[in-house]
Every structure is written in C-alpha cells, then in structure tokens.
Design an enzyme around this catalytic site. Structure first.
Site, PDB file in Angstrom:
ATOM      1  N   THR A  13       1.446  -1.105   0.220  1.00  0.00           N
ATOM      2  CA  THR A  13       0.029  -0.309   0.617  1.00  0.00           C
ATOM      3  C   THR A  13       1.282   0.975  -0.141  1.00  0.00           C
ATOM      4  O   THR A  13       0.585   2.067  -0.472  1.00  0.00           O
ATOM      5  CB  THR A  13      -1.077   0.180   1.531  1.00  0.00           C
ATOM      6  OG1 THR A  13      -2.062  -0.936   0.660  1.00  0.00           O
ATOM      7  CG2 THR A  13      -1.765   1.192   1.533  1.00  0.00           C
ATOM      8  N   THR A  89       1.018  -4.786   4.173  1.00  0.00           N
ATOM      9  CA  THR A  89       1.620  -4.825   5.761  1.00  0.00           C
ATOM     10  C   THR A  89       0.645  -6.194   5.875  1.00  0.00           C
ATOM     11  O   THR A  89       1.124  -7.068   6.457  1.00  0.00           O
ATOM     12  CB  THR A  89       0.007  -3.641   5.897  1.00  0.00           C
ATOM     13  OG1 THR A  89      -0.543  -3.907   5.850  1.00  0.00           O
ATOM     14  CG2 THR A  89       0.975  -3.059   6.790  1.00  0.00           C
ATOM     15  N   THR A 271      -0.791 -21.841  19.706  1.00  0.00           N
ATOM     16  CA  THR A 271      -2.639 -21.621  19.850  1.00  0.00           C
ATOM     17  C   THR A 271      -2.452 -20.562  18.766  1.00  0.00           C
ATOM     18  O   THR A 271      -2.359 -20.080  19.183  1.00  0.00           O
ATOM     19  CB  THR A 271      -2.447 -20.908  21.792  1.00  0.00           C
ATOM     20  OG1 THR A 271      -3.523 -20.157  22.086  1.00  0.00           O
ATOM     21  CG2 THR A 271      -1.005 -19.703  21.853  1.00  0.00           C
TER      22      THR A 271
HETATM   23  N1  ASP Z   1      -2.768  -5.234   0.615  1.00  0.00           N
HETATM   24  C1  ASP Z   1      -2.025  -4.483   0.886  1.00  0.00           C
HETATM   25  C2  ASP Z   1      -0.462  -5.560   0.983  1.00  0.00           C
HETATM   26  O1  ASP Z   1      -0.363  -6.393   1.717  1.00  0.00           O
HETATM   27  C3  ASP Z   1      -1.853  -4.064   2.178  1.00  0.00           C
HETATM   28  C4  ASP Z   1      -1.219  -3.055   2.418  1.00  0.00           C
HETATM   29  O2  ASP Z   1       0.431  -3.203   1.990  1.00  0.00           O
HETATM   30  O3  ASP Z   1      -1.407  -2.061   4.013  1.00  0.00           O
HETATM   31  O4  ASP Z   1       0.377  -5.002  -0.290  1.00  0.00           O
END
Ligand code: ASP
Length: 339
Positions: A13, A89, A271
């Site tokens: 992103t 992310t 877990t």
């Molecule tokens: N879908 C994106 C990715 O993981 C989300 C992000 O970067 O926040 O590339």
C-alpha cells in the site's frame, strides 16, 4: 560517520496510487517520493534503493520472494550499514519472521516497514514509518530483523498484523516492544539481540516445501485432518485451543497426527489465542500430543512457526534435529522456558 543503507522495495500500500480498479503499486512512484522525504529531513542517511519488478501487493507474496530479498541483502551486506525492506502489511509479519531465520549472525539492522495509508494520500502513516525505519536502520545497537511501524520498533518474528484498518496495525502480544519514537528514539537495550561476532551467513529456503496451517474449530473432523495430512506434508502448524488443547473424544484425530509424524511431517502446536503459550500436558486434552510427536510452539506466533519450518526443513533433512530445533529459541522468537 554517515551511514549508508540498502533499501529493498517490494510493493505494498505504501507506494500504491489510485487506479480504476482500486489501489495498485506504481513503479517509480515511491522512489521519487522518498527522494523528497530524504531532502526534507536533515540527517537522513544516504541510501541505494532497489525496486522490485513487478512490485506486488503482499497478499501475492510467495516464499520464493524471501529468497530474492535474502539474496539482495547478502550481495550488499559488506557495503552497507543497515537494510530497510519496504513491504505490504498483509504478509509483512511472515516476511520479517522468515528473514530472521534465513539471516544468520547479523551484526547490522534489517528493518521492515510499510504503511496502512499510501504516500499519495494526506494524511498518511507512510512518511513517518519510512523515516523511522531509516533511522532505526542506522542504529549501531541493533543487529536483528525488526519492524518499524506506528512509532514502535518490534522484533520481527514476534510481530503479528493485529488490525486490518488501524494505523496501529502491528503488535508483539507475547513480547515487549524493542523501542519507540517519543520525541527521541528510545531503544530497550536489555531486549535487543546481541551483535554476532561470527561471520554473517544467508540461508535460502526451499519454496517447494509443503507447509500447511490449520486452525481447529468446533466441528472439524478427524477425517478432514487425515485428508490434509495424507497430501503428504513436510510441515504443519496446528492452531489449537488455549494452552495447546485438542479434543480428546475422537481417537482418530490423535491417530492421524501420530501417523503423519511417523511419516515425517513436522507438526508444531501453536495456540490460536493472540497471546499466551502452549503448555502440552497441562490438560488431559493436550497430554497425548507430545507422544504423537508434536512440537510445542510455546509462545511462538503462527507466522514464526510457519517460517521456522521453512527455514529448518530447508537447512537439514534430519527430522530429529528439525523437531529439536523447532522447539528451541533460535532468534528470540520463543521464550526460553518452552515446554
Ligand atoms: N494489501 C496490501 C499489501 O499487503 C496492504 C498494505 O500494504 O497495507 O500489499
């Protein structure tokens, strides 16, 4: 002395721009924006940036990408003081964990970052995360894979993506943060990895390994697990209840796990709780798992357990040693009293 960083930009992103079908990575955009950020922050370190082609949304990440990142760090290791990996992310915690197991004897920081809001939007968390990541990557006291996100510095193999929308997206529920930026950068020296004096070594992983993860839920059947295990699998992370419990009313489940272990599947018991630990044998519902050959994941995250299996199974064909090492603390990923 002024620092030089090597920066790997994989996508995510952070460098996406708006397209007709939603946000997508745009080649060249982040490097251009980063030049402006560097120019407006006094003391910003010198860097060389490698942009991957294609840039990916990290939900498309494959284990082979880890080999690419590790090869780039290895090729540039002697020339640079620290490394920044810019990443989406969604799978960032998996990559940070994988890198921690693939990079042996680090004496320099490897900082992974991304953002929840792209640089092209105002306000965003992207600029701050980049600046923090670059500054942590210059820190001589750091010699491990860590994540810089939302002003916090976290051990990479302890981190999880905890929110799909909040800018405070990452946390290390079973471990304190390593540092934070609160006016100044504050590093908790007592918690960070000790700098290795041995020669740095990079270990690629085998992307062809068959590793699976399965989260138990009321209603899953022994035949479902038996079907999955008969694939056959090299490794399985079983996400069990609470302190590592599985239902013990059905002997077929234990039989399937025992058979798979005997056939050579390395099974780690983690877990499914966000925090806390597996203590096999604490309840009758988990005591048979050790005998079935399962390895206790202790307080390891699922991300760490999966990537640890990739690393260990790639490094040795000796399953006795893989099982032993899977339970040990190799990179600060699990608390020492793992049982
Ligand atoms: N879908 C994106 C990715 O993981 C989300 C992000 O970067 O926040 O590339």
């Amino acid at each position: 002395m002024s620092k030089r960083l090597f920066v790997i930009y994989t996508g995510g992103t952070i460098g996406m721009t708006a397209t007709a079908s939603g946000y997508a990575p745009e080649a060249g955009y982040l490097p251009r924006e980063l030049e402006k950020i560097a120019a407006s922050h006094p003391g910003f370190p010198a860097y060389t940036l490698k942009e991957y082609a294609p840039l990916i949304d990290s939900s498309n990440l494959q284990p082979s990408h880890w080999n690419q990142i590790v090869a780039d760090i290895e090729a540039n290791y002697p020339e640079y003081d620290g490394f920044v990996v810019i990443h989406g992310t969604d799978t960032l915690a998996y990559t940070a964990s994988a890198l921690s197991f693939m990079l042996d004897n680090l004496s320099k920081p490897v900082i992974v970052t991304g953002s929840m809001v792209p640089l092209c939007e105002t306000p965003n968390d992207a600029e701050q995360n980049l600046v923090d990541a670059f500054m942590w990557a210059c820190d001589d006291n750091l010699s491990e894979v860590a994540i810089a996100f939302n002003r916090q510095l976290m051990r990479g193999n302890r981190a999880r993506k905890l929110s799909g929308s909040d800018i405070n997206a990452f946390g290390t529920p079973n471990y304190p943060i390593l540092g934070r930026v609160h006016g100044e950068r504050e590093l908790n020296q007592a918690l960070v990895a000790i700098k290795s004096s041995f020669a740095f070594k990079a270990h690629p992983i085998r992307p062809d390994l068959r590793i699976a993860g399965l989260k138990l839920y009321p209603g899953f059947s022994a035949s479902l697990i038996a079907g999955l295990l008969s694939t056959p699998l090299d490794g399985l992370v079983l996400e069990t209840y609470g302190a590592g419990n599985v239902p013990d009313y059905d002997p077929a489940l234990l039989a399937a796990l025992t058979e798979a272990s005997k056939r050579g599947t390395v099974i780690i018991n983690c877990t499914q709780c966000p925090s806390g630990r597996v203590a096999m044998g604490h309840y009758a519902a988990s005591s048979a798992l050790g005998k079935a050959g399962l390895v206790s994941g202790g307080d390891m995250t699922v991300e760490a357990a999966i990537t640890k299996l990739y690393a260990l199974l790639s490094q040795s064909p000796d399953l006795v040693s893989v099982r032993e090492r899977a339970a040990l603390n190799l990179r600060g990923e699990v608390s020492l009293d793992n049982a």
